[in-house]
Design a protein around this motif. Structure first.
Motif, PDB file in Angstrom:
ATOM      1  N   MET A   1      40.682  66.359   2.329  1.00 14.16           N
ATOM      2  CA  MET A   1      40.957  67.391   3.328  1.00 14.16           C
ATOM      3  C   MET A   1      41.722  68.540   2.672  1.00 14.16           C
ATOM      4  SD  MET A   1      42.985  67.068   6.954  1.00 14.16           S
ATOM      5  CE  MET A   1      41.815  65.821   7.498  1.00 14.16           C
ATOM      6  N   ARG A   2      41.252  69.742   2.904  1.00 15.32           N
ATOM      7  CA  ARG A   2      41.878  70.932   2.339  1.00 15.32           C
ATOM      8  C   ARG A   2      42.220  71.874   3.483  1.00 15.32           C
ATOM      9  NH1 ARG A   2      37.616  71.523  -2.791  1.00 15.32           N
ATOM     10  NH2 ARG A   2      37.950  69.375  -3.513  1.00 15.32           N
ATOM     11  N   ARG A   3      43.519  72.098   3.683  1.00 17.98           N
ATOM     12  CA  ARG A   3      43.926  72.892   4.829  1.00 17.98           C
ATOM     13  C   ARG A   3      45.301  73.497   4.597  1.00 17.98           C
ATOM     14  NH1 ARG A   3      44.945  67.921   9.187  1.00 17.98           N
ATOM     15  NH2 ARG A   3      46.701  66.964   8.075  1.00 17.98           N
ATOM     16  N   LEU A   4      45.586  74.551   5.364  1.00 20.50           N
ATOM     17  CA  LEU A   4      46.899  75.191   5.367  1.00 20.50           C
ATOM     18  C   LEU A   4      47.461  75.104   6.774  1.00 20.50           C
ATOM     19  CD1 LEU A   4      48.775  77.202   3.525  1.00 20.50           C
ATOM     20  CD2 LEU A   4      48.010  78.847   5.244  1.00 20.50           C
ATOM     21  N   SER A   5      48.668  74.562   6.906  1.00 17.95           N
ATOM     22  CA  SER A   5      49.353  74.490   8.191  1.00 17.95           C
ATOM     23  C   SER A   5      50.528  75.456   8.190  1.00 17.95           C
ATOM     24  CB  SER A   5      49.852  73.066   8.457  1.00 17.95           C
ATOM     25  OG  SER A   5      48.774  72.154   8.538  1.00 17.95           O
ATOM     26  N   VAL A   6      50.680  76.188   9.279  1.00 16.06           N
ATOM     27  CA  VAL A   6      51.746  77.185   9.404  1.00 16.06           C
ATOM     28  C   VAL A   6      52.976  76.518  10.002  1.00 16.06           C
ATOM     29  CG1 VAL A   6      52.410  79.384  10.426  1.00 16.06           C
ATOM     30  CG2 VAL A   6      50.039  79.016   9.701  1.00 16.06           C
ATOM     31  N   LEU A   7      54.089  76.596   9.272  1.00 20.87           N
ATOM     32  CA  LEU A   7      55.354  76.020   9.727  1.00 20.87           C
ATOM     33  C   LEU A   7      56.261  77.066  10.369  1.00 20.87           C
ATOM     34  CD1 LEU A   7      56.117  73.862   6.549  1.00 20.87           C
ATOM     35  CD2 LEU A   7      54.766  73.229   8.567  1.00 20.87           C
ATOM     36  N   GLY A   8      56.113  78.326   9.977  1.00 27.26           N
ATOM     37  CA  GLY A   8      56.936  79.404  10.508  1.00 27.26           C
ATOM     38  C   GLY A   8      56.407  80.745  10.071  1.00 27.26           C
ATOM     39  N   THR A   9      56.671  81.777  10.885  1.00 32.81           N
ATOM     40  CA  THR A   9      56.022  83.071  10.664  1.00 32.81           C
ATOM     41  C   THR A   9      56.945  84.277  10.731  1.00 32.81           C
ATOM     42  OG1 THR A   9      55.546  83.364  13.029  1.00 32.81           O
ATOM     43  CG2 THR A   9      53.915  82.153  11.722  1.00 32.81           C
ATOM     44  N   THR A 144      45.586  77.632  -7.700  1.00 34.81           N
ATOM     45  CA  THR A 144      44.157  77.393  -7.849  1.00 34.81           C
ATOM     46  C   THR A 144      43.909  75.929  -8.173  1.00 34.81           C
ATOM     47  OG1 THR A 144      44.275  78.061 -10.186  1.00 34.81           O
ATOM     48  CG2 THR A 144      43.614  79.745  -8.599  1.00 34.81           C
ATOM     49  N   ALA A 145      42.861  75.399  -7.586  1.00 39.16           N
ATOM     50  CA  ALA A 145      42.375  74.050  -7.846  1.00 39.16           C
ATOM     51  C   ALA A 145      40.858  74.136  -7.769  1.00 39.16           C
ATOM     52  CB  ALA A 145      42.940  73.065  -6.825  1.00 39.16           C
ATOM     53  N   PRO A 146      40.140  73.134  -8.233  1.00 40.98           N
ATOM     54  CA  PRO A 146      38.671  73.211  -8.171  1.00 40.98           C
ATOM     55  C   PRO A 146      38.175  73.560  -6.766  1.00 40.98           C
ATOM     56  CG  PRO A 146      39.319  71.356  -9.525  1.00 40.98           C
ATOM     57  CD  PRO A 146      40.590  71.905  -8.932  1.00 40.98           C
ATOM     58  N   GLY A 147      37.482  74.683  -6.671  1.00 40.85           N
ATOM     59  CA  GLY A 147      36.912  75.105  -5.402  1.00 40.85           C
ATOM     60  C   GLY A 147      37.844  75.810  -4.455  1.00 40.85           C
ATOM     61  N   LEU A 148      39.062  76.145  -4.880  1.00 43.16           N
ATOM     62  CA  LEU A 148      40.021  76.774  -3.964  1.00 43.16           C
ATOM     63  C   LEU A 148      41.003  77.648  -4.724  1.00 43.16           C
ATOM     64  CD1 LEU A 148      41.181  76.974  -1.054  1.00 43.16           C
ATOM     65  CD2 LEU A 148      42.679  75.063  -1.642  1.00 43.16           C
ATOM     66  N   ALA A 149      41.273  78.834  -4.171  1.00 40.82           N
ATOM     67  CA  ALA A 149      42.316  79.715  -4.693  1.00 40.82           C
ATOM     68  C   ALA A 149      43.048  80.345  -3.514  1.00 40.82           C
ATOM     69  CB  ALA A 149      41.730  80.802  -5.585  1.00 40.82           C
ATOM     70  N   VAL A 150      44.386  80.252  -3.536  1.00 40.21           N
ATOM     71  CA  VAL A 150      45.237  80.777  -2.468  1.00 40.21           C
ATOM     72  C   VAL A 150      46.330  81.625  -3.096  1.00 40.21           C
ATOM     73  CG1 VAL A 150      46.851  80.180  -0.623  1.00 40.21           C
ATOM     74  CG2 VAL A 150      44.797  78.790  -0.975  1.00 40.21           C
ATOM     75  N   ALA A 151      46.604  82.787  -2.528  1.00 39.30           N
ATOM     76  CA  ALA A 151      47.710  83.636  -2.977  1.00 39.30           C
ATOM     77  C   ALA A 151      48.688  83.832  -1.843  1.00 39.30           C
ATOM     78  CB  ALA A 151      47.189  84.990  -3.460  1.00 39.30           C
ATOM     79  N   TYR A 152      49.972  84.000  -2.208  1.00 39.07           N
ATOM     80  CA  TYR A 152      51.037  84.172  -1.216  1.00 39.07           C
ATOM     81  C   TYR A 152      51.997  85.226  -1.729  1.00 39.07           C
ATOM     82  CZ  TYR A 152      55.134  82.846   1.664  1.00 39.07           C
ATOM     83  OH  TYR A 152      56.206  82.846   2.505  1.00 39.07           O
ATOM     84  N   SER A 153      52.179  86.288  -0.935  1.00 41.53           N
ATOM     85  CA  SER A 153      53.047  87.389  -1.360  1.00 41.53           C
ATOM     86  C   SER A 153      54.487  87.228  -0.896  1.00 41.53           C
ATOM     87  CB  SER A 153      52.501  88.717  -0.832  1.00 41.53           C
ATOM     88  OG  SER A 153      52.742  88.846   0.563  1.00 41.53           O
ATOM     89  N   GLY A 240      52.130  76.187  14.125  1.00 42.49           N
ATOM     90  CA  GLY A 240      51.223  75.121  14.523  1.00 42.49           C
ATOM     91  C   GLY A 240      49.775  75.386  14.151  1.00 42.49           C
ATOM     92  N   LEU A 241      49.451  76.606  13.754  1.00 41.44           N
ATOM     93  CA  LEU A 241      48.087  76.938  13.345  1.00 41.44           C
ATOM     94  C   LEU A 241      47.717  76.169  12.074  1.00 41.44           C
ATOM     95  CD1 LEU A 241      45.520  78.789  13.591  1.00 41.44           C
ATOM     96  CD2 LEU A 241      46.747  80.400  12.100  1.00 41.44           C
ATOM     97  N   THR A 242      46.517  75.623  12.015  1.00 41.73           N
ATOM     98  CA  THR A 242      45.988  74.996  10.822  1.00 41.73           C
ATOM     99  C   THR A 242      44.642  75.609  10.482  1.00 41.73           C
ATOM    100  OG1 THR A 242      47.118  72.882  11.215  1.00 41.73           O
ATOM    101  CG2 THR A 242      45.188  72.831   9.787  1.00 41.73           C
ATOM    102  N   LEU A 243      44.493  76.038   9.241  1.00 44.02           N
ATOM    103  CA  LEU A 243      43.251  76.637   8.759  1.00 44.02           C
ATOM    104  C   LEU A 243      42.571  75.679   7.799  1.00 44.02           C
ATOM    105  CD1 LEU A 243      44.385  80.291   7.932  1.00 44.02           C
ATOM    106  CD2 LEU A 243      43.304  79.477  10.033  1.00 44.02           C
ATOM    107  N   ALA A 244      41.290  75.391   8.037  1.00 39.41           N
ATOM    108  CA  ALA A 244      40.501  74.624   7.074  1.00 39.41           C
ATOM    109  C   ALA A 244      40.179  75.522   5.897  1.00 39.41           C
ATOM    110  CB  ALA A 244      39.226  74.120   7.735  1.00 39.41           C
ATOM    111  N   LEU A 245      40.248  74.985   4.691  1.00 42.13           N
ATOM    112  CA  LEU A 245      40.018  75.761   3.480  1.00 42.13           C
ATOM    113  C   LEU A 245      38.805  75.217   2.714  1.00 42.13           C
ATOM    114  CD1 LEU A 245      43.729  75.990   2.263  1.00 42.13           C
ATOM    115  CD2 LEU A 245      42.416  77.739   3.496  1.00 42.13           C
TER     116      LEU A 245
END
Length: 245
Positions: A1-9, A144-153, A240-245
């Protein structure tokens, strides 16, 4: 499972019912936390036990990004112990800032710190980082991992390092603290929603997730401003938002 969950915004302080900056990135069972600002640990613990976190990345020492590192440390110190300290990747100042809240518990007994900006291997992820403009040393992040790249500013201002950090990512998590055009001559130490959209377009990001909203700001306006500059998918982070990656 590959996902990002938001803890705070929220930036600066959390609105009622929300948290400050924080995310949980999961990749085939490996869990990395990105920032732990005010009120983020309760949402983290809804998703996994403290000992199930594999690594923590903190962009900088402002408490809306690191205060709940203390709460996670206490959960590890007084609760179920790991076999070894948890890897912690952070900029200078984070350990000292959080340790100041801990007069009796040594953070280094539960965390193993590694310096940012620098490049590291974190489980399946290659962590790349570079300084971005802010009021204190601040590391922009690329994972970055196989099949996924995420950036955070984080909540830094835009800088040339984003060209590398966000290039072609599947998801660009970008601070959108400001709205409208920055005042002429203003220090570029925070990013606007328009700039977040412009950088997403410039770097070829596939998706843009806006975060670090000033409390009370109109998030729909931020989405509209980002969409005016970026043709891809734009989402406002929400607790509480979760995004599938």
């Amino acid at each position: 499972m590959r996902r990002l969950s938001v803890l705070g915004t929220c930036g600066a302080w959390p609105e009622a019912g929300r948290g400050a900056s924080g995310f949980l990135l999961e990749y085939d069972g490996f869990r990395v936390v990105l920032d732990l600002g005010y009120a983020t640990v309760p949402r983290l613990l809804e998703r996994c036990a403290a000992v199930e976190v594999d690594a923590v990345v903190i962009t900088h020492e402002h408490p809306d990004h690191c205060a709940d590192l203390s709460a996670l440390g206490r959960a590890l110190y007084y609760g179920e112990r790991r076999g070894s300290p948890m890897p912690l990747y952070c900029t200078p100042g984070v350990i000292g800032r959080v340790q100041a809240m801990e007069p009796s518990e040594d953070l280094l007994s539960v965390f193993a710190p590694h310096s940012l900006p620098a490049d590291h291997q974190i489980g399946p992820f290659r962590l790349e980082s570079d300084l971005l403009p802010h009021y204190v040393p601040h590391a922009g992040i690329r994972l970055t991992a196989p099949g996924l790249a995420v950036a955070y500013s984080g909540d830094a201002g835009p800088g040339p390092a984003l060209d590398r950090l966000a290039a072609g990512v599947d998801l660009f998590i970008a601070g959108a603290t400001l709205q409208g055009e920055p005042a002429e001559g203003a220090d570029h130490l925070l990013m606007s929603a328009t700039e977040a959209g412009s950088w997403a377009a410039r770097t070829g990001a596939q998706r843009l997730l806006l975060t670090h909203f000033w409390p009370g700001s109109d998030r729909e306006r931020s989405i509209a401003e980002a969409r005016a500059a970026f043709a891809g998918e734009v989402t406002a982070a929400d607790e509480g938002l979760t995004l599938a990656l």
